[in-house]
Design a protein around this motif. Sequence first.
Motif, PDB file in Angstrom:
ATOM      1  N   TYR A   1       1.070  -1.181  -0.046  1.00 40.64           N
ATOM      2  CA  TYR A   1      -0.184   0.030   0.045  1.00 40.64           C
ATOM      3  C   TYR A   1       0.873   1.186   0.075  1.00 40.64           C
ATOM      4  CZ  TYR A   1      -3.274   3.562   1.686  1.00 40.64           C
ATOM      5  OH  TYR A   1      -4.098   4.653   1.739  1.00 40.64           O
ATOM      6  N   LEU A   2       1.976   1.130   0.827  1.00 38.74           N
ATOM      7  CA  LEU A   2       2.912   2.443   0.990  1.00 38.74           C
ATOM      8  C   LEU A   2       3.489   2.661  -0.231  1.00 38.74           C
ATOM      9  CD1 LEU A   2       4.324   2.160   4.511  1.00 38.74           C
ATOM     10  CD2 LEU A   2       2.596   3.843   3.517  1.00 38.74           C
ATOM     11  N   ARG A   3       3.791   1.523  -0.925  1.00 40.75           N
ATOM     12  CA  ARG A   3       4.498   1.478  -2.279  1.00 40.75           C
ATOM     13  C   ARG A   3       3.496   2.389  -3.352  1.00 40.75           C
ATOM     14  NH1 ARG A   3       5.764  -3.133  -2.318  1.00 40.75           N
ATOM     15  NH2 ARG A   3       7.994  -2.968  -1.589  1.00 40.75           N
ATOM     16  N   ASP A   4       2.337   1.882  -3.478  1.00 42.29           N
ATOM     17  CA  ASP A   4       1.382   2.603  -4.199  1.00 42.29           C
ATOM     18  C   ASP A   4       1.287   3.951  -3.969  1.00 42.29           C
ATOM     19  OD1 ASP A   4       1.191   0.249  -5.567  1.00 42.29           O
ATOM     20  OD2 ASP A   4      -0.886  -0.172  -4.376  1.00 42.29           O
ATOM     21  N   VAL A   5       1.005   4.348  -2.569  1.00 42.15           N
ATOM     22  CA  VAL A   5       0.978   5.660  -2.191  1.00 42.15           C
ATOM     23  C   VAL A   5       2.027   6.444  -2.489  1.00 42.15           C
ATOM     24  CG1 VAL A   5       0.556   7.273  -0.274  1.00 42.15           C
ATOM     25  CG2 VAL A   5      -0.775   5.158  -0.552  1.00 42.15           C
ATOM     26  N   THR A   6       3.339   6.178  -2.335  1.00 42.83           N
ATOM     27  CA  THR A   6       4.381   6.934  -2.497  1.00 42.83           C
ATOM     28  C   THR A   6       4.610   7.027  -3.970  1.00 42.83           C
ATOM     29  OG1 THR A   6       5.908   5.063  -2.101  1.00 42.83           O
ATOM     30  CG2 THR A   6       5.566   6.413  -0.258  1.00 42.83           C
ATOM     31  N   ALA A   7       4.280   6.105  -4.754  1.00 47.90           N
ATOM     32  CA  ALA A   7       4.334   6.268  -6.310  1.00 47.90           C
ATOM     33  C   ALA A   7       3.639   7.377  -6.742  1.00 47.90           C
ATOM     34  CB  ALA A   7       4.062   4.946  -7.121  1.00 47.90           C
ATOM     35  N   GLU A   8       2.619   7.324  -6.156  1.00 47.28           N
ATOM     36  CA  GLU A   8       1.516   8.550  -6.588  1.00 47.28           C
ATOM     37  C   GLU A   8       2.029  10.049  -6.240  1.00 47.28           C
ATOM     38  OE1 GLU A   8      -2.105   9.829  -8.394  1.00 47.28           O
ATOM     39  OE2 GLU A   8      -1.582   7.717  -8.325  1.00 47.28           O
ATOM     40  N   LEU A   9       2.671   9.859  -5.184  1.00 47.13           N
ATOM     41  CA  LEU A   9       3.200  11.049  -4.610  1.00 47.13           C
ATOM     42  C   LEU A   9       4.538  11.526  -5.214  1.00 47.13           C
ATOM     43  CD1 LEU A   9       2.574  10.700  -0.829  1.00 47.13           C
ATOM     44  CD2 LEU A   9       1.444  12.119  -2.472  1.00 47.13           C
ATOM     45  N   GLY A  10       5.141  10.581  -6.051  1.00 52.75           N
ATOM     46  CA  GLY A  10       6.460  10.664  -7.099  1.00 52.75           C
ATOM     47  C   GLY A  10       7.479  10.670  -5.946  1.00 52.75           C
ATOM     48  N   ILE A  11       7.337  10.026  -4.671  1.00 56.42           N
ATOM     49  CA  ILE A  11       8.537   9.524  -3.960  1.00 56.42           C
ATOM     50  C   ILE A  11       8.614   8.150  -3.899  1.00 56.42           C
ATOM     51  CG2 ILE A  11       8.440  11.764  -2.861  1.00 56.42           C
ATOM     52  CD1 ILE A  11       6.879  10.537  -0.757  1.00 56.42           C
ATOM     53  N   GLY A  12       9.448   7.552  -3.127  1.00 60.56           N
ATOM     54  CA  GLY A  12       9.768   6.005  -2.865  1.00 60.56           C
ATOM     55  C   GLY A  12       9.546   5.743  -1.585  1.00 60.56           C
ATOM     56  N   LEU A  13       9.684   4.355  -1.353  1.00 56.59           N
ATOM     57  CA  LEU A  13       9.718   3.979  -0.246  1.00 56.59           C
ATOM     58  C   LEU A  13      10.852   4.206   0.844  1.00 56.59           C
ATOM     59  CD1 LEU A  13       8.544   0.181  -0.483  1.00 56.59           C
ATOM     60  CD2 LEU A  13       7.105   2.217   0.234  1.00 56.59           C
ATOM     61  N   GLU A  14      11.774   4.731   0.016  1.00 57.29           N
ATOM     62  CA  GLU A  14      13.022   5.222   0.978  1.00 57.29           C
ATOM     63  C   GLU A  14      12.622   6.435   1.803  1.00 57.29           C
ATOM     64  OE1 GLU A  14      13.212   7.406  -2.788  1.00 57.29           O
ATOM     65  OE2 GLU A  14      12.895   5.430  -2.303  1.00 57.29           O
ATOM     66  N   SER A  15      11.549   7.041   1.666  1.00 57.48           N
ATOM     67  CA  SER A  15      10.912   8.095   2.508  1.00 57.48           C
ATOM     68  C   SER A  15      10.164   7.810   3.577  1.00 57.48           C
ATOM     69  CB  SER A  15      10.093   9.066   1.706  1.00 57.48           C
ATOM     70  OG  SER A  15      10.821   9.640   0.460  1.00 57.48           O
ATOM     71  N   CYS A  16      10.033   6.334   3.711  1.00 59.10           N
ATOM     72  CA  CYS A  16       9.176   6.098   4.673  1.00 59.10           C
ATOM     73  C   CYS A  16      10.100   5.063   5.974  1.00 59.10           C
ATOM     74  CB  CYS A  16       8.184   4.829   4.194  1.00 59.10           C
ATOM     75  SG  CYS A  16       7.292   5.486   2.921  1.00 59.10           S
ATOM     76  N   THR A  17       9.303   4.983   7.146  1.00 57.57           N
ATOM     77  CA  THR A  17       9.861   4.135   8.125  1.00 57.57           C
ATOM     78  C   THR A  17       8.493   3.510   8.742  1.00 57.57           C
ATOM     79  OG1 THR A  17       9.681   5.858   9.922  1.00 57.57           O
ATOM     80  CG2 THR A  17      11.662   5.505   8.945  1.00 57.57           C
ATOM     81  N   LEU A  18       8.443   2.262   9.201  1.00 58.49           N
ATOM     82  CA  LEU A  18       7.316   1.713   9.974  1.00 58.49           C
ATOM     83  C   LEU A  18       7.679   1.560  11.293  1.00 58.49           C
ATOM     84  CD1 LEU A  18       6.719  -1.095   7.471  1.00 58.49           C
ATOM     85  CD2 LEU A  18       5.555   0.998   7.586  1.00 58.49           C
ATOM     86  N   ASP A  19       6.459   1.462  11.963  1.00 56.48           N
ATOM     87  CA  ASP A  19       6.400   1.290  13.710  1.00 56.48           C
ATOM     88  C   ASP A  19       5.585   0.041  13.810  1.00 56.48           C
ATOM     89  OD1 ASP A  19       6.336   0.867  16.335  1.00 56.48           O
ATOM     90  OD2 ASP A  19       6.132   2.947  16.757  1.00 56.48           O
TER      91      ASP A  19
END
Length: 145
Positions: free
Chosen positions: A22-40
Motif C-alpha cells: 500500500y505504501l509503495r502505491d501511495v508513495t509512487a502516486e506522490l512521486g517519491i519512493g519507499l526510501e522516504s518511509c519508516t514503519l512502527d
Amino acid sequence: MTASIELPTGYQHPAVPALLDYLRDVTAELGIGLESCTLDHDGPVSAYVALDTRLPHYPDRDVALLWDEERGWAAAIETHSGEDLIVLRYLGGPTVAPSPRRVARFVTALHEDDHTVGRPDPVKLRSAGDATALAALLRRPAVAR
C-alpha cells in the motif's frame, strides 16, 4: 519497533507486507519512493512518510504524512526541537486505506491551503489489533476503498 523499510527487522507484524504494498502505491502516486518511509510494527501499526516539499505557511519546516491503523492518514510538520510532530490535518473518511489518488489529493490540498479536504480533528476509523483484517483492508483494490 520502528524500522526503515529496507532493513530487515526480525519481528514483523503480520500486516506489514500488505502495508508495504500500500505504501509503495501511495508513495509512487506522490512521486517519491519507499526510501522516504519508516514503519512502527508495534500496535497500532503506523508509518511515517517524509515529503520533499514545504507548506506555504510553514516554509522552514519539514512536512510528513503519518499513517496508523486506527485513524489513517494525517499531515504533520516537524518541530525544530526534536519534539513530537505537529499534526495539521487528518484525511478522515470511511477507511484507513484510501486510494493513493485520494492521499495525493490530500497533499495537494495542504499545499493549496484548501480546508475542504481533510479535517482538523482525528476520527477513529477502526480498532487496532486484528492483523488479518488490517491486511485484508490494505490489499483491497483502491476502487473498493
